[in-house]
Design a protein around this motif. Structure first.
Motif, PDB file in Angstrom:
ATOM      1  N   THR A   1     -15.002  23.846   5.798  1.00  7.36           N
ATOM      2  CA  THR A   1     -15.593  23.410   6.876  1.00  7.36           C
ATOM      3  C   THR A   1     -15.689  22.282   7.299  1.00  7.36           C
ATOM      4  N   GLY A   2     -14.487  21.179   7.032  1.00  6.83           N
ATOM      5  CA  GLY A   2     -14.376  20.056   6.880  1.00  6.83           C
ATOM      6  C   GLY A   2     -13.646  19.398   5.606  1.00  6.83           C
ATOM      7  N   VAL A   3     -13.609  18.682   5.654  1.00  7.31           N
ATOM      8  CA  VAL A   3     -13.045  16.863   5.314  1.00  7.31           C
ATOM      9  C   VAL A   3     -13.174  15.898   5.537  1.00  7.31           C
ATOM     10  N   ASN A   4     -14.180  14.901   4.399  1.00 11.34           N
ATOM     11  CA  ASN A   4     -14.110  13.483   4.865  1.00 11.34           C
ATOM     12  C   ASN A   4     -12.847  12.992   4.352  1.00 11.34           C
ATOM     13  N   LEU A   5     -12.799  11.487   4.111  1.00  6.05           N
ATOM     14  CA  LEU A   5     -12.244  10.626   3.588  1.00  6.05           C
ATOM     15  C   LEU A   5     -12.909   9.638   3.846  1.00  6.05           C
ATOM     16  N   HIS A   6     -13.748   8.470   2.618  1.00 10.09           N
ATOM     17  CA  HIS A   6     -13.410   7.286   3.459  1.00 10.09           C
ATOM     18  C   HIS A   6     -13.114   5.600   2.355  1.00 10.09           C
ATOM     19  N   GLU A   7     -13.626   4.233   3.004  1.00  9.06           N
ATOM     20  CA  GLU A   7     -13.220   3.765   2.012  1.00  9.06           C
ATOM     21  C   GLU A   7     -14.535   3.199   1.900  1.00  9.06           C
TER      22      GLU A   7
ATOM     23  N   PRO B   1      -3.148  18.187   3.432  1.00  6.46           N
ATOM     24  CA  PRO B   1      -2.480  17.305   3.493  1.00  6.46           C
ATOM     25  C   PRO B   1      -3.133  15.646   3.982  1.00  6.46           C
ATOM     26  N   LEU B   2      -2.967  15.268   3.617  1.00  5.75           N
ATOM     27  CA  LEU B   2      -4.111  12.931   3.482  1.00  5.75           C
ATOM     28  C   LEU B   2      -3.819  13.511   5.039  1.00  5.75           C
ATOM     29  N   PHE B   3      -4.049  13.322   5.729  1.00  6.54           N
ATOM     30  CA  PHE B   3      -3.888  12.274   6.610  1.00  6.54           C
ATOM     31  C   PHE B   3      -2.798  12.854   8.259  1.00  6.54           C
ATOM     32  N   ALA B   4      -3.012  14.834   7.225  1.00  6.09           N
ATOM     33  CA  ALA B   4      -1.577  15.495   8.143  1.00  6.09           C
ATOM     34  C   ALA B   4      -2.310  16.654   8.153  1.00  6.09           C
ATOM     35  N   ALA B   5      -2.961  17.368   8.692  1.00 10.53           N
ATOM     36  CA  ALA B   5      -3.748  18.371   8.371  1.00 10.53           C
ATOM     37  C   ALA B   5      -3.253  19.191   9.296  1.00 10.53           C
ATOM     38  N   PRO B   6      -3.228  20.432   8.998  1.00 10.74           N
ATOM     39  CA  PRO B   6      -3.666  21.820   9.638  1.00 10.74           C
ATOM     40  C   PRO B   6      -3.148  21.531  11.456  1.00 10.74           C
ATOM     41  N   ALA B   7      -2.229  21.948  11.661  1.00  9.22           N
ATOM     42  CA  ALA B   7      -1.832  21.747  12.943  1.00  9.22           C
ATOM     43  C   ALA B   7      -2.910  22.428  13.875  1.00  9.22           C
ATOM     44  N   ASP B   8      -3.798  23.487  13.527  1.00  9.12           N
ATOM     45  CA  ASP B   8      -5.270  24.629  14.485  1.00  9.12           C
ATOM     46  C   ASP B   8      -6.470  23.687  14.194  1.00  9.12           C
ATOM     47  N   TRP B   9      -6.089  22.388  13.143  1.00  9.08           N
ATOM     48  CA  TRP B   9      -7.795  21.373  13.143  1.00  9.08           C
ATOM     49  C   TRP B   9      -7.807  20.326  14.067  1.00  9.08           C
ATOM     50  N   ILE B  10      -8.938  19.938  14.191  1.00  9.40           N
ATOM     51  CA  ILE B  10      -9.014  18.689  14.858  1.00  9.40           C
ATOM     52  C   ILE B  10      -9.722  17.502  14.013  1.00  9.40           C
ATOM     53  N   THR B  11      -8.779  16.667  14.415  1.00  7.38           N
ATOM     54  CA  THR B  11      -9.209  14.830  13.642  1.00  7.38           C
ATOM     55  C   THR B  11     -10.469  14.725  14.637  1.00  7.38           C
ATOM     56  N   ASP B  12     -11.680  13.976  13.588  1.00  8.74           N
ATOM     57  CA  ASP B  12     -12.737  13.583  14.782  1.00  8.74           C
ATOM     58  C   ASP B  12     -12.520  11.882  14.344  1.00  8.74           C
ATOM     59  N   ASP B  13     -12.217  11.244  13.509  1.00  7.51           N
ATOM     60  CA  ASP B  13     -11.510  10.116  13.279  1.00  7.51           C
ATOM     61  C   ASP B  13     -10.582   9.655  11.980  1.00  7.51           C
TER      62      ASP B  13
ATOM     63  N   ILE C   1       0.276  13.696  -0.544  1.00  8.45           N
ATOM     64  CA  ILE C   1      -1.266  13.386  -1.576  1.00  8.45           C
ATOM     65  C   ILE C   1      -2.154  14.954  -0.427  1.00  8.45           C
ATOM     66  N   SER C   2      -2.446  15.526  -1.278  1.00  7.65           N
ATOM     67  CA  SER C   2      -3.525  16.493  -0.624  1.00  7.65           C
ATOM     68  C   SER C   2      -4.102  17.145  -0.986  1.00  7.65           C
TER      69      SER C   2
ATOM     70  N   PRO D   1       0.450  -0.873  -0.734  1.00 11.03           N
ATOM     71  CA  PRO D   1       0.083   0.175  -0.374  1.00 11.03           C
ATOM     72  C   PRO D   1       0.953   1.260   0.337  1.00 11.03           C
ATOM     73  N   TYR D   2       0.027   2.543  -0.267  1.00  9.19           N
ATOM     74  CA  TYR D   2       0.438   3.585  -0.667  1.00  9.19           C
ATOM     75  C   TYR D   2       0.414   3.980   0.582  1.00  9.19           C
ATOM     76  N   GLN D   3       2.046   4.764   1.279  1.00 17.08           N
ATOM     77  CA  GLN D   3       1.376   4.796   3.251  1.00 17.08           C
ATOM     78  C   GLN D   3       2.084   6.419   2.987  1.00 17.08           C
ATOM     79  N   LEU D   4       1.512   7.231   3.197  1.00 13.67           N
ATOM     80  CA  LEU D   4       0.812   9.264   3.401  1.00 13.67           C
ATOM     81  C   LEU D   4       1.388   8.666   4.893  1.00 13.67           C
ATOM     82  N   ARG D   5       2.426  10.084   4.797  1.00 15.64           N
ATOM     83  CA  ARG D   5       1.973  11.502   6.300  1.00 15.64           C
ATOM     84  C   ARG D   5       1.034  11.216   7.654  1.00 15.64           C
ATOM     85  N   ARG D   6       1.272  10.926   8.695  1.00 18.27           N
ATOM     86  CA  ARG D   6      -0.440  10.654   8.681  1.00 18.27           C
ATOM     87  C   ARG D   6       0.182  12.075   9.860  1.00 18.27           C
ATOM     88  N   GLY D   7      -0.722  13.061  10.430  1.00 22.15           N
ATOM     89  CA  GLY D   7      -0.530  13.798  11.696  1.00 22.15           C
ATOM     90  C   GLY D   7      -1.350  13.792  12.276  1.00 22.15           C
ATOM     91  N   ARG D   8      -1.227  14.665  13.490  1.00 19.78           N
ATOM     92  CA  ARG D   8      -1.581  15.171  14.922  1.00 19.78           C
ATOM     93  C   ARG D   8      -3.049  15.354  14.183  1.00 19.78           C
TER      94      ARG D   8
END
Length: 164
Positions: free
Chosen positions: A54-60, A84-96, A41-42, A2-9
């Motif tokens: 207002t938000g980004v949602n990526l799902h299978e 950036p996929l899996f590495a959103a800006p520092a002042d964003w919230i990851t819900d899932d 990938i962004s 699989p293509y591994q993408l960077r993951r953010g906090r």
């Protein structure tokens, strides 16, 4: 492999499922796309001039795991039109953050919510191969009639603003 993408906090989410549960189907539009730069990938979005993402949602899709990655700006966060996929800006919230990797045998749905204009959410579906083949300076975006197309960054922005 699989293509591994960077993951953010950080990163917030807009749940496409909520719209579906409410009986709403997001309009397909030119306001969301994907770019590939230096192997990363962004998500790119062009809300109307008075709007903001207002938000980004990526799902299978069609996956037994139904993993997703969702992110949204925290209150007071700086506006962003590139996430950036899996590495959103520092002042964003990851819900899932159950989705951390794009796999070649899966289809993904990407939606971006935004304020301003008539469109409140834009959606595209894609496969990893669609993104891996993107040339520099090009955007993978929605195609009228279904599917995706590759356009220049300028053409992407022009089409998105035309939808306003």
């Amino acid at each position: 492999m699989p293509y591994q993408l960077r993951r953010g906090r950080s990163a917030p989410a807009l749940l496409l499922a909520l719209g579906a549960a409410a009986g709403c189907t997001p309009p397909l539009g030119h306001a969301v796309g994907l770019v590939r730069e230096a192997g990363a990938i962004s998500v790119v979005a062009v809300p109307c001039p008075e709007g903001r993402v207002t938000g980004v949602n990526l799902h299978e899709l069609e996956s037994p795991e139904h993993r997703r990655w969702t992110t949204r700006p925290a209150p007071g966060a700086d506006p962003a039109d590139r996430v950036p996929l899996f590495a959103a800006p520092a002042d964003w919230i990851t819900d899932d953050d159950a989705l951390t990797t794009l796999l070649p045998d899966r289809v993904y749905a990407l939606s971006v919510g935004h304020t301003g204009g008539d469109a409140k959410e834009s959606l595209i579906t894609f496969r990893l191969a669609d993104v891996e083949q993107l040339p520099p300076g090009q955007v993978l975006t929605w195609k009228k009639g279904g599917g995706t197309r590759v356009v220049s960054a300028g053409a992407f922005r022009t089409a998105a603003l035309h939808d306003c």
